[in-house]
Design a protein around this motif. Structure first.
Motif, PDB file in Angstrom:
ATOM      1  N   LYS A   1     -70.514 -12.491  39.098  1.00 43.86           N
ATOM      2  CA  LYS A   1     -70.197 -13.815  39.069  1.00 43.86           C
ATOM      3  C   LYS A   1     -70.880 -14.730  39.487  1.00 43.86           C
ATOM      4  N   LEU A   2     -71.622 -14.238  40.854  1.00 41.04           N
ATOM      5  CA  LEU A   2     -72.416 -15.144  41.589  1.00 41.04           C
ATOM      6  C   LEU A   2     -73.837 -15.071  40.926  1.00 41.04           C
ATOM      7  N   CYS A   3     -73.994 -14.083  40.107  1.00 34.88           N
ATOM      8  CA  CYS A   3     -75.303 -13.770  39.467  1.00 34.88           C
ATOM      9  C   CYS A   3     -75.042 -13.065  38.331  1.00 34.88           C
ATOM     10  N   PRO A   4     -74.858 -13.786  37.117  1.00 41.28           N
ATOM     11  CA  PRO A   4     -74.505 -13.355  35.999  1.00 41.28           C
ATOM     12  C   PRO A   4     -75.785 -12.745  35.206  1.00 41.28           C
TER      13      PRO A   4
ATOM     14  N   HIS B   1     -74.597 -18.802  39.994  1.00 44.19           N
ATOM     15  CA  HIS B   1     -73.061 -19.664  39.793  1.00 44.19           C
ATOM     16  C   HIS B   1     -73.135 -21.124  40.200  1.00 44.19           C
TER      17      HIS B   1
ATOM     18  N   THR C   1     -71.369 -23.704  41.325  1.00 46.00           N
ATOM     19  CA  THR C   1     -70.516 -24.182  42.456  1.00 46.00           C
ATOM     20  C   THR C   1     -71.345 -23.447  43.765  1.00 46.00           C
ATOM     21  N   ASN C   2     -71.552 -21.985  43.891  1.00 42.40           N
ATOM     22  CA  ASN C   2     -71.987 -21.268  44.885  1.00 42.40           C
ATOM     23  C   ASN C   2     -73.401 -22.000  45.255  1.00 42.40           C
TER      24      ASN C   2
ATOM     25  N   GLU D   1     -75.991 -25.947  36.102  1.00 41.52           N
ATOM     26  CA  GLU D   1     -75.806 -24.828  35.238  1.00 41.52           C
ATOM     27  C   GLU D   1     -76.844 -24.726  34.113  1.00 41.52           C
TER      28      GLU D   1
END
Length: 793
Positions: A101-104, A229, A231-232, A253
């Motif tokens: 999720k943090l690095c898709p 991600h 937001t992160n 994004e």
């Protein structure tokens, strides 16, 4: 962002309009161009790319595509960035991504036998044109490709790594990193890092570290093209106080597909740099890419009704124009029916895993599991239609259908008593009640069959509805879309992350068509009958009444030190609760305004506030009225004012106000207007407020008070006193208030009138001294005494 005109031109065979014309057209249809500056043999456009278009236009390639749409010009890939096939060797490089999720997506590639040297002239010129400095050919290649494609890239010196494995993980407690600019940054456990087996190599998406810096001695590198991600990255960038061109792109994004384009482009550029260098050294060795991409992108589809496009834009858009515009935008589409499209898709998802609370139905990656309502939402989304997430909201969203009239594509709702039962709408029509309650939904396929998620079988199933345990207690049937109406199903390109709903497509069509072509038209009065909002009407009436009586409206903070509803993440200790009443703030405002009463020249303070309060976990709109006699001598004046307020309310609403306790009164407006007859007119709502004085902020510095009393001979005008005070006081004079008049006959029989004034001095930029005020008063006294018939007492 700065864009080179020459660089943009490289994307086209046909000449572009001149820089200023291009800037004007972009401003009219796409983005505001803040400036056009001539730089040597180039022009630089400073274009304000707003966040909604950052995903596709924070790059020369992206802006070139936008230009191609506006001017209907065909684009091409500039020669230096053309991708060529590269022979790849097996690799020993390994990559581990801790949290997808943090690095898709993370693509890594090792390149051996590279030569670090000065960058070629074309690369230096591109970077220089947009205000960037050249470092070396490897670093410059990663940077210039970011400005071309929008994909941030990074290169690590492979020989400086501990081991042959890259870890994408959260930092460990106590870890630090020294960034490329020599800054030591402490890391916390919320910071995503790129690391080797021993140390962090980079703050992911933000800044590289010194350990694996590429320098003149570098021979082997590991290229990184990743996606993080938003937001992160935004939180990390703020936390470490480092903002870069890379972090700016990630926090807005970056499309997942651009990671592959970035890797292919940088590989090709590095190969061509070697080939064009004239070096007799061996050719670089490119190893196989490692692409960690667990959740593939799911293309968003949006259903558009051609007639609705015209309705929203207020101009007739023919289907030919609509079709031409979609072609220009390169938005694939098909003419279809939402219900039929969904019914065609539905059987493919039988057997999908069940998971209560699965909320992936409208995401940008393929879902792996569903619950009953997220399956319904997903199927409609795939057919281009957005419906609410929860079953209870879907129930209220759809059009009611009798069970006997049910058609394929309708949604059946039940109370299966298996999951959380909702008796009220949560998001769509908050608070609207459904006495039977609902916790399950299924899509009717026809011939008695229904598709839904089975808690018992832990998967999506197709079964006979009359045999299903979960539909023993059917609550109702709803139709979400017209089964007979054709719509255009538009497939959103992956780089357009800003397009999510039909209105977004309409906006695209409008700006390409040209808003300047849309003329203003009056609303059709024969079909338009405005409905008056009761609370809005009442609030306007109340403001008019109170403004007319000289009241001032105040706005105070909703968050307080205490209350019934605690905020999840309070901004401060004294703002942790939602207020339960307006009265506490009203008392504070009366106290504050009393201290400044001499500035206002008012002896009776009259304030009111209208706002939301939250007593006992509920909420309503409240009105607070505060009246204070600052002299505390004649409370009758306050009573007279309140009496006038009561008369105004009685005349406007036919209702009395609650009894006033002391200086203040609070009214629950929701209850107060509940039984007022609906006899409002549109003109009532548009009634003009009483004209008020121009607002000026109060100086934050203390004011000084002085008094002066002057005898004036009979026949002399007291205006002269005010004129002299004003001339001497100048900008420091805030207010003069006449507080006493009396006549006196002297021994010689001469009658004189005494005028006594309060004088208020205050500076806007400093604390005024007594000496300054006394100096002014001395000069005023001197000038008054010099005038015949005037004498200062």
């Amino acid at each position: 962002m700065l864009f080179s005109y020459r660089w943009l031109q490289e994307h086209f065979d046909d000449p572009l309009p001149n820089p200023q014309e291009l800037a004007d057209y972009l401003t009219l249809h796409s983005f505001e161009v803040e400036s056009v500056a001539e730089e040597k043999d180039d022009f630089v456009l400073d274009i304000d790319i707003l966040p909604n278009r950052s995903s596709d236009c924070l790059s020369h390639e992206g802006v070139a595509k936008e230009i191609s749409v506006l001017f209907e010009k065909k684009t091409k890939t500039p020669e230096h960035f053309q991708i060529q096939e590269i022979e790849s060797k097996p690799t020993k490089l390994q990559i581990s991504v801790e949290d997808s999720k943090l690095c898709p997506r993370y693509i890594g590639r090792k390149v051996s036998r590279i030569t670090v040297a000065e960058s070629p002239l074309w690369m230096k010129e591109k970077l220089q044109a947009i205000g960037q400095k050249s470092i070396n050919n490897i670093v410059d290649a990663t940077n210039v490709i970011m400005y071309e494609t929008g994909q941030p890239l990074h290169a690590f010196d492979a020989d400086k790594l501990d081991g042959e494995k890259i870890f994408v993980r959260l930092a460990r407690s106590g870890e630090k990193i020294t960034t490329l600019d020599g800054k030591e940054v402490p890391l916390d456990e919320n910071t995503l890092v790129i690391a080797d087996a021993k140390d962090p190599l980079a703050i992911a998406g933000v800044k590289g570290g010194k350990k694996a810096e590429v320098d003149k001695n570098t021979k082997n590198i590991v290229l990184e093209s990743a996606n993080f991600h938003p937001t992160n990255i935004r939180k990390t960038s703020a936390r470490v106080n480092i903002r870069t061109d890379s972090s700016k792109r990630f926090e807005n994004e970056v499309p997942l597909k651009v990671a592959e384009e970035g890797m292919e482009t940088v590989s090709s550029v590095l190969l061509k740099l070697h080939q064009n260098s004239g070096s007799d050294k061996e050719q670089p060795i490119f190893e196989e890419k490692i692409d960690i991409y667990p959740e593939k992108y799911r293309q968003i589809k949006i259903s558009v009704n051609p007639s609705r496009v015209s309705d929203i834009l207020g101009v007739e858009i023919s289907e030919d124009v609509l079709e031409e515009t979609l072609h220009r935008l390169e938005f694939p589409y098909e003419k279809t029916n939402v219900i039929q499209k969904m019914l065609d898709l539905a059987p493919k998802y039988a057997g999908t895993k069940y998971a209560y609370g699965a909320d992936q139905s409208t995401g940008k990656t393929e879902p792996k599991s569903f619950d009953s309502s997220s399956l319904i939402q997903f199927l409609f989304a795939e057919a281009g239609m957005l419906v609410p997430r929860l079953a209870v909201d879907q129930y209220f969203f759809g059009e009611e259908v009798a069970f006997a009239d049910m058609l394929p594509g309708d949604v059946v709702f039940s109370n299966a008593a298996e999951e959380q039962i909702y008796f009220k709408s949560v998001h769509f029509l908050p608070g609207k009640e459904l006495p039977e309650g609902v916790d399950h939904a299924g899509l009717y396929l026809g011939e008695g069959n229904i598709l839904h998620t089975s808690r018992e079988q832990q998967k999506a199933v197709i079964e006979k509805m009359k045999e299903s345990k979960q539909f023993k207690k059917v609550v109702g049937v709803r139709r979400m879309a017209d089964p007979h109406k054709e719509r255009w199903l538009v497939s959103v390109p992956e780089h357009r992350l800003d397009l999510e709903r039909p209105e977004d497509i309409v906006e695209e069509i409008g700006r390409i068509y040209g808003y300047e072509k849309i003329s203003a038209k009056p609303l059709p009065t024969e079909t338009f009958s405005p409905k008056i909002h009761r609370l809005f009407f009442a609030v306007n009436k109340i403001r008019n009444i109170l403004f007319t009586l000289g009241f001032s409206e105040i706005y105070t903070h909703t968050l307080q030190r205490k209350g019934d509803v605690r905020v999840a993440n309070p901004m401060a200790q004294d703002k942790a609760f939602l207020r339960t009443s307006l009265l506490e703030n009203m008392q504070k405002s009366l106290d504050l305004n009393e201290k400044n009463a001499p500035l206002f020249g008012e002896e009776v303070l009259t304030l009111f506030e209208i706002g939301i309060v939250f007593p006992e976990g509920k909420e309503h709109t409240a009105l607070a009225i505060g009246i204070r006699d600052t002299k505390r001598k004649k409370q009758q004046r306050a009573e007279e004012i309140f009496q006038k307020v009561e008369e105004g309310f009685q005349e406007a609403f036919g209702k009395k106000l609650p009894h006033r306790e002391g200086e203040t009164v609070e009214i629950n407006l929701d209850e107060f207007i509940a039984d007022i007859p609906e006899k409002f007119s549109y003109e009532d709502v548009l009634e003009k407020k009483a004209a008020g004085e121009k607002y000026e902020s109060i100086s934050s510095y203390p004011f000084l008070l002085r008094d002066i009393a002057v005898f004036v001979s009979e026949g002399e005008d007291a205006f002269e006193i005010l004129r002299l005070i004003s001339e001497e006081g100048k900008d420091l004079l805030v207010r003069t208030t006449l507080f006493d008049i009396f006549e006196k006959t002297f021994e010689d029989g001469l009658k004189k009138t005494s005028y006594a004034y309060h004088i208020v001095f205050q500076a806007k930029d400093r604390t005024l001294s007594d000496e300054e005020a006394n100096r002014i008063m001395d000069q005023v006294t001197k000038r008054l005494n010099e005038k015949p018939g005037f004498s200062v007492r």
